[in-house]
Design an enzyme around this catalytic site. Sequence first.
Site, PDB file in Angstrom:
ATOM      1  N   GLU A 184       1.405   1.434  65.940  1.00  0.00           N
ATOM      2  CA  GLU A 184       2.079   1.257  67.232  1.00  0.00           C
ATOM      3  C   GLU A 184       2.166   2.564  68.006  1.00  0.00           C
ATOM      4  O   GLU A 184       2.894   3.474  67.622  1.00  0.00           O
ATOM      5  CB  GLU A 184       3.488   0.709  67.025  1.00  0.00           C
ATOM      6  N   GLU A 279      10.748  -7.336  71.064  1.00  0.00           N
ATOM      7  CA  GLU A 279      11.394  -6.104  70.610  1.00  0.00           C
ATOM      8  C   GLU A 279      12.108  -5.419  71.787  1.00  0.00           C
ATOM      9  O   GLU A 279      11.680  -4.384  72.295  1.00  0.00           O
ATOM     10  CB  GLU A 279      10.385  -5.154  69.964  1.00  0.00           C
TER      11      GLU A 279
END
Length: 303
Positions: A184, A279
């Site tokens: 990520e 998220e």
Amino acid sequence: MERRGFIKKVGLGSTLLGVSGAMSMPSFAAGKAEPTFHMDFAPHFGMFKNSAPGGIVDELKFMADQGFRSLEDNNMLKRSVEEQALIGKTLESLGMRMGVFVIEGGENWKTALTTGKKEHSDLFVDTCKKSVEVAKRVGAKWMTVVPGYFERNLPMGVQTGNVIEAYKRGAEVLEKEGLVMVMEPLSDNPDLFLRHADQSYMICKAVDSPACKILYDIYHMQRNEGNLIATMQKTWDEIAYIQIGDNPGRKEPGTGEINYSNVFKFIHEKGFKGVMGMEHGNASPGVEGEKALIQAYRKVDIV
């Protein structure tokens, strides 16, 4: 499976109460379950804590009743074996998928694979091995990885090489289990090594394993580079997981500047069938804020 009958079918009894507290059955339980979302959005624990105050099983049931088909939980590695097993069993009974949890060792961001230090690489590999067992308990396929901070005493190419070698070692552990680490790129602070999609793409090509792919977090990528659809198009064959959050604010779609209707249209047209993790935080507090969040996703869901 009929979502409403899951507790009876699971038969968790006192075990459920012992882990998640006394089960509250809020008012939504008497109503009809909402339509399933077309896109596989994945909430996290705490996102609906006011609507489902009875603990993790209560929250999962609420998510399913609202039409969500997956869960993600960054903190899964920190949970007890018993709680992991409970989550896995409940997800299975509800017909839900498990999204990402984070592979982390020590202080995740500061344990920098960029340094080339064996102790950091060994810790990463050991955590990958531990994550295999956790993934089996909860039915997970994807795990988030972050290479850590810049090592400013080393050239960028050397740091990149160190990350590639560490990820090759991790991929050896995960690939044989059919699992995938998704790296990520982040925007949280300027000391983080991995910040861009093309940088992640290059590392994936070098590792050359189906167990090493990109987690494309739309919030972070909007902050770091923008041009979302064009960038996703260029790196698409290495993207295995997507996360959501509007910018500025990191709340639900519609609260910031990102045109999520267009972004989701692109993702849908690419035929993406994976999980899309929610998220982010809630823009407004309480039950009303949770209702507004769900409606925001209804508005941008692709039919």
